[in-house]
Scaffold this motif. Sequence first.
Motif, PDB file in Angstrom:
ATOM      1  N   ALA A 190       0.765  -1.278   0.038  1.00  0.00           N
ATOM      2  CA  ALA A 190       0.012   0.141  -0.044  1.00  0.00           C
ATOM      3  C   ALA A 190       0.821   1.288   0.183  1.00  0.00           C
ATOM      4  CB  ALA A 190      -0.739  -0.103   1.255  1.00  0.00           C
ATOM      5  N   ALA A 191       0.331   2.534  -0.427  1.00  0.00           N
ATOM      6  CA  ALA A 191       1.148   3.608  -0.633  1.00  0.00           C
ATOM      7  C   ALA A 191       0.095   4.741  -0.005  1.00  0.00           C
ATOM      8  CB  ALA A 191       1.593   3.929  -2.133  1.00  0.00           C
ATOM      9  N   GLY A 192       0.593   5.607   0.769  1.00  0.00           N
ATOM     10  CA  GLY A 192      -0.395   6.849   0.999  1.00  0.00           C
ATOM     11  C   GLY A 192       0.718   7.836   1.618  1.00  0.00           C
ATOM     12  N   ARG A 193      -0.291   8.931   1.828  1.00  0.00           N
ATOM     13  CA  ARG A 193       0.655  10.213   2.517  1.00  0.00           C
ATOM     14  C   ARG A 193       1.107  10.114   3.995  1.00  0.00           C
ATOM     15  NH1 ARG A 193      -4.136  13.826   0.500  1.00  0.00           N
ATOM     16  NH2 ARG A 193      -5.257  11.739   0.993  1.00  0.00           N
ATOM     17  N   SER A 194       0.476   9.226   4.635  1.00  0.00           N
ATOM     18  CA  SER A 194       0.627   9.018   5.921  1.00  0.00           C
ATOM     19  C   SER A 194      -0.008   7.763   6.597  1.00  0.00           C
ATOM     20  CB  SER A 194       0.261   9.968   6.956  1.00  0.00           C
ATOM     21  OG  SER A 194      -1.004  10.280   7.021  1.00  0.00           O
ATOM     22  N   HIS A 195       0.763   7.118   7.445  1.00  0.00           N
ATOM     23  CA  HIS A 195       0.146   5.917   8.211  1.00  0.00           C
ATOM     24  C   HIS A 195      -0.950   6.312   9.237  1.00  0.00           C
ATOM     25  CE1 HIS A 195       0.089   1.923   9.552  1.00  0.00           C
ATOM     26  NE2 HIS A 195       0.016   2.150  10.942  1.00  0.00           N
ATOM     27  N   PRO A 196      -2.124   5.815   9.080  1.00  0.00           N
ATOM     28  CA  PRO A 196      -2.698   4.665   8.433  1.00  0.00           C
ATOM     29  C   PRO A 196      -3.556   4.986   7.399  1.00  0.00           C
ATOM     30  CG  PRO A 196      -3.846   5.001  10.191  1.00  0.00           C
ATOM     31  CD  PRO A 196      -3.052   6.172  10.151  1.00  0.00           C
ATOM     32  N   GLU A 197      -3.198   6.194   6.778  1.00  0.00           N
ATOM     33  CA  GLU A 197      -3.953   6.505   5.828  1.00  0.00           C
ATOM     34  C   GLU A 197      -3.597   6.048   4.394  1.00  0.00           C
ATOM     35  OE1 GLU A 197      -7.057   7.337   8.308  1.00  0.00           O
ATOM     36  OE2 GLU A 197      -7.248   7.622   6.163  1.00  0.00           O
ATOM     37  N   TYR A 198      -3.797   4.876   3.763  1.00  0.00           N
ATOM     38  CA  TYR A 198      -3.247   4.582   2.536  1.00  0.00           C
ATOM     39  C   TYR A 198      -4.310   4.747   1.332  1.00  0.00           C
ATOM     40  CZ  TYR A 198       0.498   2.754   5.153  1.00  0.00           C
ATOM     41  OH  TYR A 198       1.486   2.652   6.266  1.00  0.00           O
ATOM     42  N   ASP A 199      -3.721   5.166   0.356  1.00  0.00           N
ATOM     43  CA  ASP A 199      -4.764   5.557  -0.634  1.00  0.00           C
ATOM     44  C   ASP A 199      -4.773   4.503  -1.810  1.00  0.00           C
ATOM     45  OD1 ASP A 199      -3.094   8.840   0.022  1.00  0.00           O
ATOM     46  OD2 ASP A 199      -5.337   8.300   0.325  1.00  0.00           O
ATOM     47  N   PHE A 200      -3.539   3.741  -1.986  1.00  0.00           N
ATOM     48  CA  PHE A 200      -3.401   2.864  -3.006  1.00  0.00           C
ATOM     49  C   PHE A 200      -2.877   1.632  -2.279  1.00  0.00           C
ATOM     50  CE2 PHE A 200      -4.083   6.553  -5.790  1.00  0.00           C
ATOM     51  CZ  PHE A 200      -3.409   7.533  -5.418  1.00  0.00           C
ATOM     52  N   TRP A 201      -3.566   0.675  -3.381  1.00  0.00           N
ATOM     53  CA  TRP A 201      -3.318  -0.967  -2.868  1.00  0.00           C
ATOM     54  C   TRP A 201      -3.203  -1.640  -3.983  1.00  0.00           C
ATOM     55  CZ3 TRP A 201      -3.744  -2.320   2.266  1.00  0.00           C
ATOM     56  CH2 TRP A 201      -4.018  -1.552   3.257  1.00  0.00           C
ATOM     57  N   GLY A 202      -2.133  -2.954  -3.883  1.00  0.00           N
ATOM     58  CA  GLY A 202      -1.870  -3.716  -4.981  1.00  0.00           C
ATOM     59  C   GLY A 202      -2.911  -4.725  -4.828  1.00  0.00           C
ATOM     60  N   GLN A 203      -2.719  -5.582  -5.658  1.00  0.00           N
ATOM     61  CA  GLN A 203      -3.674  -6.935  -5.817  1.00  0.00           C
ATOM     62  C   GLN A 203      -3.455  -8.068  -4.620  1.00  0.00           C
ATOM     63  OE1 GLN A 203      -1.254  -6.625  -7.675  1.00  0.00           O
ATOM     64  NE2 GLN A 203      -0.442  -8.626  -7.584  1.00  0.00           N
ATOM     65  N   GLY A 204      -2.204  -8.054  -4.212  1.00  0.00           N
ATOM     66  CA  GLY A 204      -2.051  -9.173  -3.192  1.00  0.00           C
ATOM     67  C   GLY A 204      -1.156 -10.258  -3.973  1.00  0.00           C
ATOM     68  N   THR A 205      -0.375 -10.756  -3.082  1.00  0.00           N
ATOM     69  CA  THR A 205       0.385 -11.819  -3.338  1.00  0.00           C
ATOM     70  C   THR A 205       0.034 -13.038  -2.047  1.00  0.00           C
ATOM     71  OG1 THR A 205       2.494 -12.856  -3.961  1.00  0.00           O
ATOM     72  CG2 THR A 205       2.568 -10.961  -2.323  1.00  0.00           C
ATOM     73  N   GLN A 206      -0.148 -14.301  -2.475  1.00  0.00           N
ATOM     74  CA  GLN A 206      -0.220 -15.275  -1.475  1.00  0.00           C
ATOM     75  C   GLN A 206       0.976 -15.822  -1.038  1.00  0.00           C
ATOM     76  OE1 GLN A 206      -3.646 -16.644  -0.189  1.00  0.00           O
ATOM     77  NE2 GLN A 206      -1.871 -17.685   1.101  1.00  0.00           N
ATOM     78  N   VAL A 207       1.161 -15.791   0.296  1.00  0.00           N
ATOM     79  CA  VAL A 207       2.214 -16.506   1.048  1.00  0.00           C
ATOM     80  C   VAL A 207       1.632 -17.901   1.975  1.00  0.00           C
ATOM     81  CG1 VAL A 207       3.957 -16.213   2.712  1.00  0.00           C
ATOM     82  CG2 VAL A 207       3.402 -14.383   1.051  1.00  0.00           C
ATOM     83  N   THR A 208       2.181 -18.733   1.566  1.00  0.00           N
ATOM     84  CA  THR A 208       1.710 -19.903   2.379  1.00  0.00           C
ATOM     85  C   THR A 208       2.866 -20.489   3.110  1.00  0.00           C
ATOM     86  OG1 THR A 208      -0.045 -20.375   0.944  1.00  0.00           O
ATOM     87  CG2 THR A 208       0.366 -22.218   2.129  1.00  0.00           C
ATOM     88  N   VAL A 209       2.860 -20.693   4.636  1.00  0.00           N
ATOM     89  CA  VAL A 209       3.827 -21.463   5.024  1.00  0.00           C
ATOM     90  C   VAL A 209       3.383 -22.684   5.610  1.00  0.00           C
ATOM     91  CG1 VAL A 209       5.355 -21.125   6.988  1.00  0.00           C
ATOM     92  CG2 VAL A 209       4.624 -19.210   5.772  1.00  0.00           C
ATOM     93  N   SER A 210       4.138 -23.605   5.279  1.00  0.00           N
ATOM     94  CA  SER A 210       3.500 -25.124   5.580  1.00  0.00           C
ATOM     95  C   SER A 210       4.252 -25.698   6.966  1.00  0.00           C
ATOM     96  CB  SER A 210       3.650 -26.103   4.538  1.00  0.00           C
ATOM     97  OG  SER A 210       5.351 -26.546   3.956  1.00  0.00           O
ATOM     98  N   SER A 211       3.518 -26.453   7.779  1.00  0.00           N
ATOM     99  CA  SER A 211       4.138 -26.994   8.921  1.00  0.00           C
ATOM    100  C   SER A 211       4.837 -28.304   8.778  1.00  0.00           C
ATOM    101  CB  SER A 211       3.036 -27.124  10.047  1.00  0.00           C
ATOM    102  OG  SER A 211       2.030 -27.790   9.469  1.00  0.00           O
TER     103      SER A 211
END
Length: 120
Positions: free
Chosen positions: A99-120
């Motif tokens: 995410a990108a923004g002028r200040s935390h926690p106000e973010y104006d732009f977001w990506g589509q996301g990427t999956q992270v899976t951690v197996s045990s």
Amino acid sequence: QVQLVESGGGLVQTGGSLRLSCAASGRTISSVVMGWFRQAPGKEREFVARSSWSWSGEITYYADSVKGRFTISRDNAKNTVYLQMNSLKPQDTAVYYCAAGRSHPEYDFWGQGTQVTVSS
């Protein structure tokens, strides 16, 4: 407008590492706060880390759950922010968003996301 594209997610075993990248276009990231968030199934989106840029250099903050294991960094020349994730745990499994923004926690732009899976 800022477009954000994440990459680098995948499947990894407990204790492994991954590096996520977030490539920005449309605006230079040196003037904005860049953040990483994650959302696990059935849970709310949560803050992971953020980076801002000042005259003294990069300033970073982390959620307690990832402090000491994750590192956020930015390459202003490449207009890219990274999230190095080490010592991964199953509870780190989530979709990770940039995410990108002028200040935390106000973010104006977001990506589509990427999956992270951690197996045990």
